[in-house]
Design a protein around this motif. Structure first.
Motif, PDB file in Angstrom:
ATOM      1  N   ARG A   1       0.826  -1.220   0.000  1.00 48.00           N
ATOM      2  CA  ARG A   1       0.000   0.000   0.000  1.00 48.00           C
ATOM      3  C   ARG A   1       0.857   1.266   0.000  1.00 48.00           C
ATOM      4  NH1 ARG A   1      -5.513   0.772   0.275  1.00 48.00           N
ATOM      5  NH2 ARG A   1      -5.621  -1.480   0.102  1.00 48.00           N
ATOM      6  N   LYS A   2       2.138   1.125   0.345  1.00 46.87           N
ATOM      7  CA  LYS A   2       3.049   2.280   0.288  1.00 46.87           C
ATOM      8  C   LYS A   2       3.951   2.200  -0.944  1.00 46.87           C
ATOM      9  CE  LYS A   2       4.467   1.848   4.600  1.00 46.87           C
ATOM     10  NZ  LYS A   2       4.929   2.042   6.000  1.00 46.87           N
ATOM     11  N   GLY A   3       3.558   1.361  -1.886  1.00 46.23           N
ATOM     12  CA  GLY A   3       4.340   1.278  -3.128  1.00 46.23           C
ATOM     13  C   GLY A   3       5.368   0.166  -3.129  1.00 46.23           C
ATOM     14  N   GLY A   4       5.383  -0.652  -2.072  1.00 44.93           N
ATOM     15  CA  GLY A   4       6.332  -1.770  -2.010  1.00 44.93           C
ATOM     16  C   GLY A   4       5.822  -2.987  -2.768  1.00 44.93           C
ATOM     17  N   ASP A   5       6.455  -4.130  -2.482  1.00 49.91           N
ATOM     18  CA  ASP A   5       6.158  -5.323  -3.284  1.00 49.91           C
ATOM     19  C   ASP A   5       5.235  -6.329  -2.620  1.00 49.91           C
ATOM     20  OD1 ASP A   5       7.725  -4.472  -5.344  1.00 49.91           O
ATOM     21  OD2 ASP A   5       9.555  -5.353  -4.509  1.00 49.91           O
ATOM     22  N   ILE A   6       5.195  -6.316  -1.266  1.00 46.45           N
ATOM     23  CA  ILE A   6       4.401  -7.384  -0.629  1.00 46.45           C
ATOM     24  C   ILE A   6       3.505  -6.838   0.476  1.00 46.45           C
ATOM     25  CG2 ILE A   6       6.089  -9.229  -1.077  1.00 46.45           C
ATOM     26  CD1 ILE A   6       6.877  -9.028   1.898  1.00 46.45           C
ATOM     27  N   CYS A   7       2.496  -7.645   0.787  1.00 47.73           N
ATOM     28  CA  CYS A   7       1.670  -7.378   1.959  1.00 47.73           C
ATOM     29  C   CYS A   7       2.247  -8.232   3.091  1.00 47.73           C
ATOM     30  CB  CYS A   7       0.212  -7.751   1.692  1.00 47.73           C
ATOM     31  SG  CYS A   7      -0.802  -7.635   3.188  1.00 47.73           S
ATOM     32  N   TYR A   8       2.807  -7.568   4.090  1.00 50.23           N
ATOM     33  CA  TYR A   8       3.488  -8.289   5.162  1.00 50.23           C
ATOM     34  C   TYR A   8       2.517  -9.077   6.042  1.00 50.23           C
ATOM     35  CZ  TYR A   8       7.709  -5.786   3.939  1.00 50.23           C
ATOM     36  OH  TYR A   8       8.804  -5.317   3.256  1.00 50.23           O
ATOM     37  N   ALA A   9       1.221  -8.725   5.963  1.00 52.75           N
ATOM     38  CA  ALA A   9       0.246  -9.414   6.817  1.00 52.75           C
ATOM     39  C   ALA A   9       0.054 -10.873   6.405  1.00 52.75           C
ATOM     40  CB  ALA A   9      -1.092  -8.682   6.757  1.00 52.75           C
ATOM     41  N   VAL A  10       0.304 -11.187   5.144  1.00 52.04           N
ATOM     42  CA  VAL A  10       0.010 -12.541   4.656  1.00 52.04           C
ATOM     43  C   VAL A  10       0.768 -13.582   5.482  1.00 52.04           C
ATOM     44  CG1 VAL A  10       0.138 -14.086   2.672  1.00 52.04           C
ATOM     45  CG2 VAL A  10      -0.495 -11.688   2.356  1.00 52.04           C
ATOM     46  N   ASP A  11       2.056 -13.348   5.690  1.00 50.96           N
ATOM     47  CA  ASP A  11       2.842 -14.310   6.485  1.00 50.96           C
ATOM     48  C   ASP A  11       3.219 -13.743   7.844  1.00 50.96           C
ATOM     49  OD1 ASP A  11       2.918 -16.313   4.529  1.00 50.96           O
ATOM     50  OD2 ASP A  11       4.465 -15.195   3.434  1.00 50.96           O
ATOM     51  N   GLY A  12       2.624 -12.613   8.211  1.00 51.43           N
ATOM     52  CA  GLY A  12       3.033 -11.962   9.452  1.00 51.43           C
ATOM     53  C   GLY A  12       1.972 -12.046  10.535  1.00 51.43           C
ATOM     54  N   GLU A  13       1.904 -10.983  11.349  1.00 53.35           N
ATOM     55  CA  GLU A  13       0.911 -10.914  12.430  1.00 53.35           C
ATOM     56  C   GLU A  13      -0.396 -10.439  11.812  1.00 53.35           C
ATOM     57  OE1 GLU A  13       1.181 -11.768  15.597  1.00 53.35           O
ATOM     58  OE2 GLU A  13       3.257 -12.416  15.302  1.00 53.35           O
ATOM     59  N   ASN A  14      -1.346 -11.344  11.661  1.00 55.05           N
ATOM     60  CA  ASN A  14      -2.550 -10.979  10.900  1.00 55.05           C
ATOM     61  C   ASN A  14      -3.857 -11.154  11.665  1.00 55.05           C
ATOM     62  OD1 ASN A  14      -2.854 -13.808  10.717  1.00 55.05           O
ATOM     63  ND2 ASN A  14      -1.575 -13.826   8.873  1.00 55.05           N
ATOM     64  N   LYS A  15      -3.761 -11.093  12.982  1.00 56.70           N
ATOM     65  CA  LYS A  15      -4.952 -11.264  13.824  1.00 56.70           C
ATOM     66  C   LYS A  15      -6.061 -10.256  13.498  1.00 56.70           C
ATOM     67  CE  LYS A  15      -5.933 -10.782  18.751  1.00 56.70           C
ATOM     68  NZ  LYS A  15      -5.363 -10.524  20.069  1.00 56.70           N
ATOM     69  N   PHE A  16      -5.662  -9.009  13.170  1.00 57.93           N
ATOM     70  CA  PHE A  16      -6.666  -7.957  12.947  1.00 57.93           C
ATOM     71  C   PHE A  16      -6.897  -7.662  11.457  1.00 57.93           C
ATOM     72  CE2 PHE A  16      -5.067  -6.740  17.273  1.00 57.93           C
ATOM     73  CZ  PHE A  16      -6.224  -7.086  17.934  1.00 57.93           C
ATOM     74  N   HIS A  17      -6.361  -8.483  10.609  1.00 55.93           N
ATOM     75  CA  HIS A  17      -6.496  -8.200   9.175  1.00 55.93           C
ATOM     76  C   HIS A  17      -7.777  -8.790   8.604  1.00 55.93           C
ATOM     77  CE1 HIS A  17      -2.421  -6.934   9.949  1.00 55.93           C
ATOM     78  NE2 HIS A  17      -2.508  -6.228   8.831  1.00 55.93           N
ATOM     79  N   CYS A  18      -7.944  -8.643   7.288  1.00 53.46           N
ATOM     80  CA  CYS A  18      -9.251  -8.988   6.719  1.00 53.46           C
ATOM     81  C   CYS A  18      -9.382 -10.478   6.439  1.00 53.46           C
ATOM     82  CB  CYS A  18      -9.513  -8.160   5.469  1.00 53.46           C
ATOM     83  SG  CYS A  18      -8.553  -8.668   4.057  1.00 53.46           S
ATOM     84  N   VAL A  19     -10.638 -10.909   6.351  1.00 52.57           N
ATOM     85  CA  VAL A  19     -10.912 -12.325   6.061  1.00 52.57           C
ATOM     86  C   VAL A  19     -11.581 -12.502   4.702  1.00 52.57           C
ATOM     87  CG1 VAL A  19     -11.054 -13.067   8.477  1.00 52.57           C
ATOM     88  CG2 VAL A  19     -13.117 -12.223   7.329  1.00 52.57           C
ATOM     89  N   ILE A  20     -11.900 -11.382   4.070  1.00 46.29           N
ATOM     90  CA  ILE A  20     -12.553 -11.475   2.760  1.00 46.29           C
ATOM     91  C   ILE A  20     -12.151 -10.252   1.922  1.00 46.29           C
ATOM     92  CG2 ILE A  20     -14.725 -10.257   3.395  1.00 46.29           C
ATOM     93  CD1 ILE A  20     -16.176 -12.632   1.884  1.00 46.29           C
ATOM     94  N   GLY A  21     -12.026 -10.442   0.620  1.00 47.45           N
ATOM     95  CA  GLY A  21     -11.733  -9.323  -0.288  1.00 47.45           C
ATOM     96  C   GLY A  21     -10.315  -8.814  -0.202  1.00 47.45           C
ATOM     97  N   GLY A  22      -9.399  -9.575   0.396  1.00 45.57           N
ATOM     98  CA  GLY A  22      -8.066  -9.053   0.683  1.00 45.57           C
ATOM     99  C   GLY A  22      -7.105  -9.002  -0.496  1.00 45.57           C
ATOM    100  N   ARG A  23      -7.027 -10.033  -1.238  1.00 45.71           N
ATOM    101  CA  ARG A  23      -5.959 -10.100  -2.238  1.00 45.71           C
ATOM    102  C   ARG A  23      -5.818  -8.826  -3.051  1.00 45.71           C
ATOM    103  NH1 ARG A  23      -5.294 -16.069  -3.543  1.00 45.71           N
ATOM    104  NH2 ARG A  23      -6.876 -16.880  -2.178  1.00 45.71           N
TER     105      ARG A  23
END
Ligand SMILES: Cc1cc2nc3c(=O)[nH]c(=O)nc-3n(C[C@H](O)[C@H](O)[C@H](O)COP(=O)(O)OP(=O)(O)OC[C@H]3O[C@@H](n4cnc5c(N)ncnc54)[C@H](O)[C@@H]3O)c2cc1C
Length: 326
Positions: free
Chosen positions: A132-154
């Motif tokens: 979202r800041k112009g980088g290459d990956i979403c760190y939540a996918v393999d990171g700390e994702n307790k508060f992240h989304c469960v639908i529509g994420g990709r």
């Protein structure tokens, strides 16, 4: 915080013109409760802030029976929380506003800012060059994702943080957008964008456009509504999961419904299938279990957040039970 120029436009035309002229470098500034935090943390570094607060015509709440409710983008969350007509006619807005942040933040934060606030993802707000800041990956996918989304994420797994958006979506609100050239009106559902369409922005605003007004259609006779919010902490906090339910009823029978969820998707999430399945259901008589199983049916939870699906289904059942008593 980096130095910036604080601009005090004399009217809407001047404000939107500056924003359009310097698209990468300028941002609208309302209450500043979100924006200043992002600037202090170095996540955003605008060279110009365009103050909206002194512009006329963007404040206040206007409601006349038989007409749409109009909310100026600069209306504070406190004004919404305390307005008596809203409590009677549009209770979801009152219930949601009273659960936004703390009293101090509600006194300063505006409705427009609440809808346009940036995600609370700790990778986006932290020192990570995320997608979202112009980088290459979403760190939540393999990171700390307790508060992240469960639908529509990709491909970016933020959740949209606004409580007001969830309530307004259930009310089928529209948003008025102004640019130097024209104004346009869009359904709130179409205001927000999924990361699959644009992972750098959360909404459709183009350079030079600001939100000026939000409109809510009058509720049909027999409408019942409830906003429920689960937070990890009992004091002020963002929603882990929230749910806004609007039912039009004839006696105890549901004739129309809109159910929206917060905290589960990168956008305020309209549960379309469940909303379509509710008409015909009798409050207090039919058991909601089967319908609850349809909530977030297409969810693809990450490693730590499958609990959100269960929470959303339980909120759905709770809302039906509470509305059956009202
Ligand atoms: C500690 C904390 C807890 C919070 N808890 C909650 C919560 O529980 N629930 C919740 O919903 N929110 C919560 N919030 C968010 C808070 O409600 C928002 O920060 C606030 O509503 C934003 O309004 P503002 O006027 O201060 O926006 P600003 O900070 O001025 O702006 C926010 C963003 O919107 C843009 N913007 C502002 N107005 C407009 C406009 N009219 N048109 C286009 N763009 C615009 C700005 O450029 C900026 O990017 C919390 C915030 C904090 C700091």
């Amino acid at each position: 915080m980096k130095n910036f120029t604080y601009l005090q436009p004399k009217d809407l035309k001047e404000a939107t013109t500056v924003l359009q002229k310097f698209p990468q470098e300028s941002l609208p500034y309302a209450g500043g409760t979100d924006l200043l935090g992002l600037m202090k943390d170095g996540v955003l570094e605008p060279q110009r802030l365009v103050n909206l607060k002194t512009l006329t015509g963007l404040q206040g709440i206007s409601y006349r029976p038989g007409k749409e409710l109009e909310l100026g983008a600069l209306t504070t969350i406190s004004e919404i929380a305390e307005n008596q007509s809203l409590a009677e006619k549009f209770p979801l807005l009152t219930q949601a506003a009273r659960q936004v942040a703390s009293p101090q933040l509600r006194n300063v934060g505006t409705l427009g800012g609440n809808l346009c606030q940036r995600p609370r993802c700790w990778y986006f707000r932290g020192d990570f060059p995320c997608l979202r800041k112009g980088g290459d990956i979403c760190y939540a996918v393999d990171g700390e994702n307790k508060f992240h989304c469960v639908i529509g994420g990709r491909p970016c797994y933020i959740v949209h943080p606004s409580d007001m958006a969830v309530a307004l979506l259930a009310y089928n609100a529209t948003v008025e957008i102004q640019s130097p050239q024209k104004s346009r009106r869009v359904n709130l559902k179409d205001f927000f964008v999924l990361p699959q369409d644009d992972y750098l922005h959360e909404n459709i605003l183009r350079p030079g456009e600001i939100v000026t007004r939000i409109r809510v259609p009058e509720s049909a006779p027999g409408t019942k509504a409830l906003f429920l919010k689960v937070k990890e902490r009992e004091v002020w906090d963002f929603a882990t999961v929230s749910l806004a339910m609007v039912l039009v009823t004839s006696g105890k029978q549901i004739t129309a419904a809109r159910v929206a969820l917060g905290g589960v998707a990168p956008v305020p999430w309209l549960e379309e299938t469940v909303s379509r399945s509710l008409p015909g259901f009798t409050l207090g008589k039919d058991a909601p279990e089967a319908l609850a199983g349809q909530v977030l049916k297409a969810a693809e939870p990450l490693e730590q957040n499958a609990y959100k699906v269960i929470l959303a289904r339980n909120l759905f059942k709770q809302a039906l039970e509470e509305l059956a008593k009202s």
